[in-house]
Motif scaffolding. Structure first.
Motif, PDB file in Angstrom:
ATOM      1  N   ALA A  43       0.822  -1.214   0.000  1.00  0.00           N
ATOM      2  CA  ALA A  43       0.000   0.000   0.000  1.00  0.00           C
ATOM      3  C   ALA A  43       0.857   1.265   0.000  1.00  0.00           C
ATOM      4  CB  ALA A  43      -0.934   0.003   1.209  1.00  0.00           C
ATOM      5  N   GLN A  44       2.075   1.180   0.511  1.00  0.00           N
ATOM      6  CA  GLN A  44       2.949   2.356   0.563  1.00  0.00           C
ATOM      7  C   GLN A  44       3.579   2.688  -0.785  1.00  0.00           C
ATOM      8  OE1 GLN A  44       5.895   2.205   3.682  1.00  0.00           O
ATOM      9  NE2 GLN A  44       4.421   1.283   5.092  1.00  0.00           N
ATOM     10  N   LEU A  45       3.569   1.736  -1.717  1.00  0.00           N
ATOM     11  CA  LEU A  45       4.151   2.001  -3.033  1.00  0.00           C
ATOM     12  C   LEU A  45       3.292   3.018  -3.783  1.00  0.00           C
ATOM     13  CD1 LEU A  45       5.220  -1.561  -4.229  1.00  0.00           C
ATOM     14  CD2 LEU A  45       6.729   0.372  -3.742  1.00  0.00           C
ATOM     15  N   ALA A  46       3.921   4.084  -4.218  1.00  0.00           N
ATOM     16  CA  ALA A  46       3.223   5.111  -4.987  1.00  0.00           C
ATOM     17  C   ALA A  46       3.150   4.678  -6.443  1.00  0.00           C
ATOM     18  CB  ALA A  46       3.952   6.444  -4.866  1.00  0.00           C
ATOM     19  N   GLU A  47       2.078   5.054  -7.102  1.00  0.00           N
ATOM     20  CA  GLU A  47       1.898   4.694  -8.506  1.00  0.00           C
ATOM     21  C   GLU A  47       2.857   5.497  -9.379  1.00  0.00           C
ATOM     22  OE1 GLU A  47      -1.672   4.739 -11.772  1.00  0.00           O
ATOM     23  OE2 GLU A  47      -2.189   4.524  -9.659  1.00  0.00           O
ATOM     24  N   THR A  48       3.490   4.805 -10.314  1.00  0.00           N
ATOM     25  CA  THR A  48       4.408   5.447 -11.262  1.00  0.00           C
ATOM     26  C   THR A  48       4.050   5.015 -12.674  1.00  0.00           C
ATOM     27  OG1 THR A  48       5.996   3.635 -11.088  1.00  0.00           O
ATOM     28  CG2 THR A  48       6.315   5.493  -9.591  1.00  0.00           C
ATOM     29  N   ASP A  49       4.525   5.758 -13.647  1.00  0.00           N
ATOM     30  CA  ASP A  49       4.331   5.394 -15.051  1.00  0.00           C
ATOM     31  C   ASP A  49       5.475   4.470 -15.436  1.00  0.00           C
ATOM     32  OD1 ASP A  49       3.917   5.146 -17.741  1.00  0.00           O
ATOM     33  OD2 ASP A  49       3.861   7.302 -18.161  1.00  0.00           O
TER      34      ASP A  49
END
Length: 187
Positions: A43-49
């Motif tokens: 859940a702590q992983l931020a969304e990236t492209d």
């Protein structure tokens, strides 16, 4: 005596029921807690492209493999800025690299033999942090434009390498399939 015996039996029954409920809740809570750290890390992983980052990583490796740079091999800083999401995007990569290090430490508890792989992930994370810190310093010195392209590309390349190595590390450590699938979706 009959009344006292009945009161005693009711008190013992109530005490046993309360004890049973507390034990059940404790067992259920410990099961949730044993699964929670992984879900918290995911859940702590931020969304990236990720596709843009992989494209930058491939461009960086192609650029590094060639000894002569021409205009086609150099991406304009504005394009790199757009692909990584600017400084905010780089901050997210730095944040995610720290989460990936925590994930490697979590998996390392299950598979302690893989110390060198966990250490390698930590070193890649430090490289990402170093690149982002250099860009923060350039931003404070109002010199971000001249440094952004190179450091941002290197950050994207290191991030993609780190994500790939973390997945391989988790597979080698025989991380349960549902947890591995969660990680693959998050990265």
């Amino acid at each position: 005596m009959n009344g006292q015996m009945m009161f005693f039996l009711i008190a013992v029954f109530v005490f046993a029921a309360i004890l049973g409920v507390l034990m059940f809740r404790g067992i259920a809570s410990s099961r949730r807690r044993s699964q929670t750290p992984w879900q918290n890390l995911i859940a702590q992983l931020a969304e990236t492209d990720h596709s843009a980052l992989e494209l930058l990583a491939k461009h960086t490796s192609n650029r590094d493999a060639s000894s002569v740079l021409d205009d086609e091999q150099t991406l304009p800083p504005e394009e790199v800025w757009r692909m990584v999401g600017g400084m905010k995007g780089l901050e997210l990569l730095d944040h995610n690299s720290k989460v990936m290090i925590a994930m490697a430490a979590y998996v390392h508890e299950w598979h302690p033999v893989a110390s060198s792989e966990a250490e390698e992930l930590r070193m890649i994370g430090r490289e990402i942090e170093w690149h982002v810190n250099r860009l923060r310093a350039a931003e404070r010195a109002a010199n971000l434009e001249s440094w952004f392209g190179n450091y941002a590309e290197n950050t994207a390349a290191a991030y993609c390498l780190m994500a790939e190595r973390l997945l391989h590390f988790c597979e080698a450590a025989r991380l349960p399939r549902p947890m591995l699938s969660e990680l693959q979706r998050a990265l």
